[in-house]
Design a protein around this motif. Structure first.
Motif, PDB file in Angstrom:
ATOM      1  N   ARG A   1       2.343   2.914   6.696  1.00  0.00           N
ATOM      2  CA  ARG A   1       1.960   4.083   5.910  1.00  0.00           C
ATOM      3  C   ARG A   1       0.445   4.142   5.719  1.00  0.00           C
ATOM      4  NH1 ARG A   1       6.020   7.711   6.144  1.00  0.00           N
ATOM      5  NH2 ARG A   1       8.025   6.738   5.647  1.00  0.00           N
ATOM      6  N   ARG A   2      -0.195   2.985   5.563  1.00  0.00           N
ATOM      7  CA  ARG A   2      -1.652   2.953   5.460  1.00  0.00           C
ATOM      8  C   ARG A   2      -2.296   3.456   6.754  1.00  0.00           C
ATOM      9  NH1 ARG A   2      -5.066  -1.096   1.858  1.00  0.00           N
ATOM     10  NH2 ARG A   2      -3.750  -1.178   0.001  1.00  0.00           N
ATOM     11  N   LEU A   3      -1.750   3.005   7.877  1.00  0.00           N
ATOM     12  CA  LEU A   3      -2.283   3.444   9.157  1.00  0.00           C
ATOM     13  C   LEU A   3      -2.101   4.945   9.330  1.00  0.00           C
ATOM     14  CD1 LEU A   3      -3.523   2.883  11.900  1.00  0.00           C
ATOM     15  CD2 LEU A   3      -1.264   2.165  12.716  1.00  0.00           C
ATOM     16  N   LEU A   4      -0.951   5.458   8.947  1.00  0.00           N
ATOM     17  CA  LEU A   4      -0.683   6.890   9.014  1.00  0.00           C
ATOM     18  C   LEU A   4      -1.705   7.676   8.197  1.00  0.00           C
ATOM     19  CD1 LEU A   4       1.187   9.262   9.841  1.00  0.00           C
ATOM     20  CD2 LEU A   4       2.575   8.731   7.838  1.00  0.00           C
ATOM     21  N   ALA A   5      -1.975   7.230   6.975  1.00  0.00           N
ATOM     22  CA  ALA A   5      -2.941   7.912   6.120  1.00  0.00           C
ATOM     23  C   ALA A   5      -4.343   7.858   6.714  1.00  0.00           C
ATOM     24  CB  ALA A   5      -2.927   7.281   4.730  1.00  0.00           C
ATOM     25  N   ALA A   6      -4.699   6.708   7.321  1.00  0.00           N
ATOM     26  CA  ALA A   6      -6.024   6.569   7.923  1.00  0.00           C
ATOM     27  C   ALA A   6      -6.185   7.505   9.123  1.00  0.00           C
ATOM     28  CB  ALA A   6      -6.250   5.116   8.347  1.00  0.00           C
ATOM     29  N   GLN A   7      -5.133   7.653   9.907  1.00  0.00           N
ATOM     30  CA  GLN A   7      -5.200   8.557  11.057  1.00  0.00           C
ATOM     31  C   GLN A   7      -5.384   9.998  10.600  1.00  0.00           C
ATOM     32  OE1 GLN A   7      -1.455   7.426  12.821  1.00  0.00           O
ATOM     33  NE2 GLN A   7      -2.432   6.053  14.305  1.00  0.00           N
ATOM     34  N   ARG A   8      -4.658  10.382   9.593  1.00  0.00           N
ATOM     35  CA  ARG A   8      -4.788  11.759   9.098  1.00  0.00           C
ATOM     36  C   ARG A   8      -6.154  11.993   8.458  1.00  0.00           C
ATOM     37  NH1 ARG A   8       1.528  12.237   6.999  1.00  0.00           N
ATOM     38  NH2 ARG A   8       2.285  13.235   8.926  1.00  0.00           N
ATOM     39  N   ALA A   9      -6.714  10.964   7.817  1.00  0.00           N
ATOM     40  CA  ALA A   9      -8.049  11.094   7.231  1.00  0.00           C
ATOM     41  C   ALA A   9      -9.109  11.304   8.311  1.00  0.00           C
ATOM     42  CB  ALA A   9      -8.381   9.857   6.406  1.00  0.00           C
ATOM     43  N   LEU A  10      -8.843  10.825   9.508  1.00  0.00           N
ATOM     44  CA  LEU A  10      -9.763  10.996  10.631  1.00  0.00           C
ATOM     45  C   LEU A  10      -9.593  12.357  11.301  1.00  0.00           C
ATOM     46  CD1 LEU A  10     -11.941   9.380  12.195  1.00  0.00           C
ATOM     47  CD2 LEU A  10     -10.115   8.557  13.697  1.00  0.00           C
ATOM     48  N   GLY A  11      -8.594  13.124  10.883  1.00  0.00           N
ATOM     49  CA  GLY A  11      -8.357  14.442  11.457  1.00  0.00           C
ATOM     50  C   GLY A  11      -7.296  14.491  12.523  1.00  0.00           C
ATOM     51  N   ILE A  12      -6.598  13.374  12.745  1.00  0.00           N
ATOM     52  CA  ILE A  12      -5.512  13.346  13.722  1.00  0.00           C
ATOM     53  C   ILE A  12      -4.278  14.006  13.108  1.00  0.00           C
ATOM     54  CG2 ILE A  12      -3.993  11.856  15.087  1.00  0.00           C
ATOM     55  CD1 ILE A  12      -6.269   9.767  15.031  1.00  0.00           C
ATOM     56  N   ALA A  13      -3.703  14.949  13.821  1.00  0.00           N
ATOM     57  CA  ALA A  13      -2.477  15.609  13.365  1.00  0.00           C
ATOM     58  C   ALA A  13      -1.288  14.768  13.809  1.00  0.00           C
ATOM     59  CB  ALA A  13      -2.385  17.011  13.939  1.00  0.00           C
TER      60      ALA A  13
ATOM     61  N   ARG B   1     -11.302   1.486  14.410  1.00  0.00           N
ATOM     62  CA  ARG B   1     -12.364   1.300  13.428  1.00  0.00           C
ATOM     63  C   ARG B   1     -11.985   1.868  12.062  1.00  0.00           C
ATOM     64  NH1 ARG B   1     -17.275   3.998  16.356  1.00  0.00           N
ATOM     65  NH2 ARG B   1     -15.634   4.885  17.658  1.00  0.00           N
ATOM     66  N   GLN B   2     -11.165   2.929  12.084  1.00  0.00           N
ATOM     67  CA  GLN B   2     -10.776   3.560  10.827  1.00  0.00           C
ATOM     68  C   GLN B   2      -9.990   2.601   9.933  1.00  0.00           C
ATOM     69  OE1 GLN B   2     -11.886   6.413  10.045  1.00  0.00           O
ATOM     70  NE2 GLN B   2     -10.602   7.342   8.466  1.00  0.00           N
ATOM     71  N   LEU B   3      -9.159   1.772  10.534  1.00  0.00           N
ATOM     72  CA  LEU B   3      -8.358   0.824   9.781  1.00  0.00           C
ATOM     73  C   LEU B   3      -8.056  -0.383  10.668  1.00  0.00           C
ATOM     74  CD1 LEU B   3      -6.915   0.631   6.930  1.00  0.00           C
ATOM     75  CD2 LEU B   3      -4.816   1.135   8.197  1.00  0.00           C
ATOM     76  N   PRO B   4      -8.907  -1.412  10.656  1.00  0.00           N
ATOM     77  CA  PRO B   4      -8.638  -2.595  11.475  1.00  0.00           C
ATOM     78  C   PRO B   4      -7.342  -3.284  11.039  1.00  0.00           C
ATOM     79  CG  PRO B   4     -10.903  -2.584  10.662  1.00  0.00           C
ATOM     80  CD  PRO B   4     -10.169  -1.512   9.920  1.00  0.00           C
ATOM     81  N   ILE B   5      -6.581  -3.750  12.027  1.00  0.00           N
ATOM     82  CA  ILE B   5      -5.313  -4.436  11.752  1.00  0.00           C
ATOM     83  C   ILE B   5      -5.249  -5.697  12.597  1.00  0.00           C
ATOM     84  CG2 ILE B   5      -2.795  -4.299  11.940  1.00  0.00           C
ATOM     85  CD1 ILE B   5      -2.991  -1.323  11.400  1.00  0.00           C
ATOM     86  N   THR B   6      -4.904  -6.816  11.963  1.00  0.00           N
ATOM     87  CA  THR B   6      -4.742  -8.085  12.662  1.00  0.00           C
ATOM     88  C   THR B   6      -3.395  -8.693  12.295  1.00  0.00           C
ATOM     89  OG1 THR B   6      -7.133  -8.493  12.609  1.00  0.00           O
ATOM     90  CG2 THR B   6      -5.709 -10.375  13.066  1.00  0.00           C
ATOM     91  N   LEU B   7      -2.612  -9.036  13.313  1.00  0.00           N
ATOM     92  CA  LEU B   7      -1.296  -9.633  13.119  1.00  0.00           C
ATOM     93  C   LEU B   7      -1.262 -10.968  13.840  1.00  0.00           C
ATOM     94  CD1 LEU B   7       1.718  -9.442  12.222  1.00  0.00           C
ATOM     95  CD2 LEU B   7       2.165  -8.283  14.391  1.00  0.00           C
ATOM     96  N   SER B   8      -0.941 -12.029  13.110  1.00  0.00           N
ATOM     97  CA  SER B   8      -0.872 -13.369  13.689  1.00  0.00           C
ATOM     98  C   SER B   8       0.537 -13.929  13.523  1.00  0.00           C
ATOM     99  CB  SER B   8      -1.864 -14.308  12.995  1.00  0.00           C
ATOM    100  OG  SER B   8      -3.179 -13.814  13.092  1.00  0.00           O
ATOM    101  N   GLY B   9       0.943 -14.762  14.478  1.00  0.00           N
ATOM    102  CA  GLY B   9       2.256 -15.376  14.392  1.00  0.00           C
ATOM    103  C   GLY B   9       3.311 -14.598  15.153  1.00  0.00           C
ATOM    104  N   ARG B  10       4.551 -14.937  14.897  1.00  0.00           N
ATOM    105  CA  ARG B  10       5.676 -14.295  15.579  1.00  0.00           C
ATOM    106  C   ARG B  10       6.604 -13.685  14.528  1.00  0.00           C
ATOM    107  NH1 ARG B  10       7.440 -15.177  20.768  1.00  0.00           N
ATOM    108  NH2 ARG B  10       6.206 -17.099  20.925  1.00  0.00           N
TER     109      ARG B  10
END
Length: 364
Positions: free
Chosen positions: A181-193, A315-324
């Motif tokens: 949901r955070r990623l979704l909000a960040a994309q829309r804040a950048l103007g992505i529909a 760049r709008q919302l960096p995401i890092t996932l570690s592990g399995r």
């Protein structure tokens, strides 16, 4: 076979062990060396194809003492006689390394004639040329890693972007809902529909040359270009014709990268280890080193597969996932504020996976 990151990594590893080993590199492209992950961030940087090429195929071949056969297609493989048939003749081999990558998995609703696939430099260059005249309307189909990165890159380059995804939020197969949901909000804040929970039923070209994206719910979206980011699939034809075990990818030994047929090895996007495709850049050097030692029968502890760190280049919302991550395990919030979300999965005292969403430093 194959001159992408995996193929050249194998060449480098073999040459490091044996300066005189005769190596022939067969590739359907030019063999130019570039860092594939840069394709999803290059438009907003104003880069050209020439900017992305770090070394031409011919230069790399001379430096490494390799016979390069560019623009050459493999038509068959005979393991019993150890011969590889190509459009430039038949090659005999002692050892064969398959580094053929994976192709875009295009559903029937996304015809190749109307959709760009940004899986290599040639595909990216075509899209760049199509967008060279100025801001355009672009639909990106697929909300996975590549789709999210391309959508942001296109938006930052000044284009009007629509991101179409079958799920309620992007990266739904990888992220817990709070992060998605955070990623979704960040994309829309950048103007992505962003269009969540939609399925594409077809794409056509109208009389004006525009692409008409037909959604399953009846809605129609008119754009200038369509980019398909719907995942990858390993082409099974050659592997099956040669009798190689195949399960979503060419099955290889998890330590040596050997296939089920003697003398043939594989690495990179085309392989499967314990039934799981292995489509990450980070392990390639380690795969190549283990493979080279096994092929030349040199002592080596072998490749040990581990889940790589996944970094979303947004760049709008960096995401890092570690592990399995375990799809059946719950994610627990470690910290949550306006700037950053930290989550983890645990099994008893053991941490299965950690997730960082946003800027700033990870909590101690």
């Amino acid at each position: 076979m194959g001159a992408g990151l995996a193929g050249w990594a194998a060449v480098e590893a073999l040459r490091a062990l044996d300066r005189d080993l005769p190596i022939t590199l067969v590739t359907a492209c030019s063999g130019d060396r570039y860092h594939k992950p840069e394709l999803s961030v290059a438009l907003s940087r104003g880069q050209s194809a020439d900017d992305l090429v770090r070394e031409s195929g011919s230069e790399a071949a001379r430096r490494l003492g390799v016979q390069l056969l560019p623009r050459t297609f493999v038509t068959g493989l005979s393991p019993q006689s150890r011969r590889l048939r190509t459009t430039r003749g038949t090659l005999s081999y002692t050892g064969l390394v398959l580094a053929m990558g994976a192709r875009p998995a295009l559903p029937e609703a996304l015809p190749e004639a109307h959709c760009w696939r940004v899986n290599d430099l040639a595909g990216w260059s075509g899209l760049q040329r199509a967008l060279a005249d100025g801001p355009a309307r672009v639909a990106v189909v697929g909300g996975g890693m590549v789709g999210c990165e391309l959508a942001e890159d296109l938006a930052r380059a000044g284009h009007r972007v629509s991101l179409l995804d079958r799920h309620a939020y992007p990266l739904a197969g990888l992220l817990p809902e709070a992060a998605g949901r955070r990623l979704l909000a960040a994309q829309r804040a950048l103007g992505i529909a962003v269009h969540p929970n939609v399925a594409v039923a077809g794409v056509e070209r109208n009389a004006a040359g525009e692409r008409v994206v037909q959604l399953a719910d009846g809605e129609r979206l008119v754009v200038d270009q369509v980019v398909a980011a719907t995942g990858l699939a390993t082409e099974p034809r050659l592997a099956r014709q040669a009798g190689l075990d195949f399960a979503g990818g060419i099955c290889v030994d998890g330590r040596t990268l050997a296939t089920s047929v003697p003398g043939i090895f594989a690495l990179g996007d085309c392989i499967a280890i314990e039934g799981q495709p292995c489509r990450f850049i980070e392990p390639l050097a380690r795969q190549a080193e283990a493979l080279a030692h096994a092929l030349l029968e040199r002592d080596h502890p072998g490749y040990r597969h581990a889940a790589p760190v996944v970094r979303l280049k947004t760049r709008q919302l960096p995401i890092t996932l570690s592990g399995r991550p375990d799809p059946d395990a719950d994610w627990v919030t470690v910290s949550d504020d306006a700037e950053r979300l930290e989550m983890e999965q645990r099994q008893g005292e053991r941490v299965l996976a950690t997730l960082s969403v946003g800027a700033g430093r990870r909590a101690a």
